[in-house]
Write an enzyme that holds these catalytic residues in place. Structure first.
Site, PDB file in Angstrom:
ATOM      1  N   GLU A   1      17.708 -63.037   0.176  1.00  0.00           N
ATOM      2  CA  GLU A   1      17.976 -64.241  -0.336  1.00  0.00           C
ATOM      3  C   GLU A   1      17.864 -64.161  -1.524  1.00  0.00           C
ATOM      4  O   GLU A   1      17.050 -63.736  -2.381  1.00  0.00           O
ATOM      5  CB  GLU A   1      16.816 -65.419   0.519  1.00  0.00           C
TER       6      GLU A   1
ATOM      7  N   CYS B   1      11.497 -71.409   6.336  1.00  0.00           N
ATOM      8  CA  CYS B   1      11.716 -70.237   5.522  1.00  0.00           C
ATOM      9  C   CYS B   1      11.888 -70.507   4.098  1.00  0.00           C
ATOM     10  O   CYS B   1      11.377 -70.024   3.223  1.00  0.00           O
ATOM     11  CB  CYS B   1      12.669 -69.326   6.111  1.00  0.00           C
TER      12      CYS B   1
ATOM     13  N   HIS C   1      15.796 -62.726   5.295  1.00  0.00           N
ATOM     14  CA  HIS C   1      15.851 -62.990   6.623  1.00  0.00           C
ATOM     15  C   HIS C   1      16.450 -61.719   7.476  1.00  0.00           C
ATOM     16  O   HIS C   1      17.305 -61.032   6.934  1.00  0.00           O
ATOM     17  CB  HIS C   1      16.983 -64.159   6.841  1.00  0.00           C
TER      18      HIS C   1
END
Ligand code: PCA
Length: 223
Positions: free
Chosen positions: A104, A167, A189
């Site tokens: 991310e 998250c 993830h």
């Protein structure tokens, strides 16, 4: 006398010796949701537990599982940060439907999800912290991490959204709590496990746990 000189001059407490080693705090999330793929599993739980206590590259791994709750997850994360005083923090979560390990890029200051967290809380659109910036970038070497995985044939990508559920909430809260500090931190993830994907429907992508473990180890080595 020589043997007297060899006596340790100080008693080092467990906490101090922990704090002086190079620790990477690695978190996973507990299972969440009731869609068919949930299956009371979350691969990020298994990864954090499997790597806890291991050494990867220069890092001693402290692996722990966070509750999938907006409030509880951040409380537990902050307790772990105080306990370990880690040099690096990498949080993991499951993103069912994705086909690659997603590194991310950015956490946004927004909670909005169609499902409740594990404490029953529904957030349909609100800032995480009213006085905080709109977003924070990951401070991990995300391109090097992705390339390390791709060079070993593991599906990997850089993602520009960690969603707007727990998250992203943890990722944003983590980066906000580290603002002004040099501690590298970020979020990755992972896809569904094969048994979750099989329940979720046809053509839902999956990755095996050994592949995920290889991928996370490679990513950590490149930090
Ligand atoms: N995935 C969810 C929350 C916990 C997890 O593993 C998310 O992407 O927000």
């Amino acid at each position: 006398m020589v043997h007297m000189k060899l006596e340790p001059p100080l008693k080092i407490s467990v906490t101090n010796s922990r704090k002086s080693s190079k620790t990477l705090l690695l978190t996973g999330f507990e299972p969440f949701g009731d869609d068919p793929g949930a299956l009371s599993l979350n691969p990020s739980t298994a990864i954090a537990q499997a790597l806890h206590g291991t050494k990867i590259g220069n890092w001693r791994i402290a692996g722990h599982v966070l509750p999938c709750e907006y409030g509880g997850s951040v409380r537990v994360l902050k307790t772990l940060m105080r306990e370990y005083a880690p040099q690096v923090i990498l949080c993991l979560g499951q993103a069912g439907g994705r086909s690659a390990i997603s590194i991310e890029r950015i956490a946004v200051n927004w909670d909005e999800a169609a499902l409740v967290d594990n404490a029953g809380i529904l957030r349909t659109g609100q800032p995480i912290l009213k006085t905080a910036p709109a977003a924070y970038f990951s401070s991990l070497p995300i391109h090097a991490m992705r390339d390390a995985l791709l060079s070993k044939g593991l599906p990997a990508e850089i993602s520009s959204t960690a969603g707007h559920f727990v998250c992203n909430h943890v990722f944003f809260s983590l980066m906000h709590s580290l603002r002004g500090r040099k501690t590298p931190a970020g979020f990755v993830h992972v896809p569904y496990l094969p048994e979750q994907a099989a329940q979720a429907g046809s053509n839902v992508p999956a990755m095996s746990l050994p592949q995920m473990l290889d991928g996370i180890k490679l990513a950590i080595k490149s930090i």
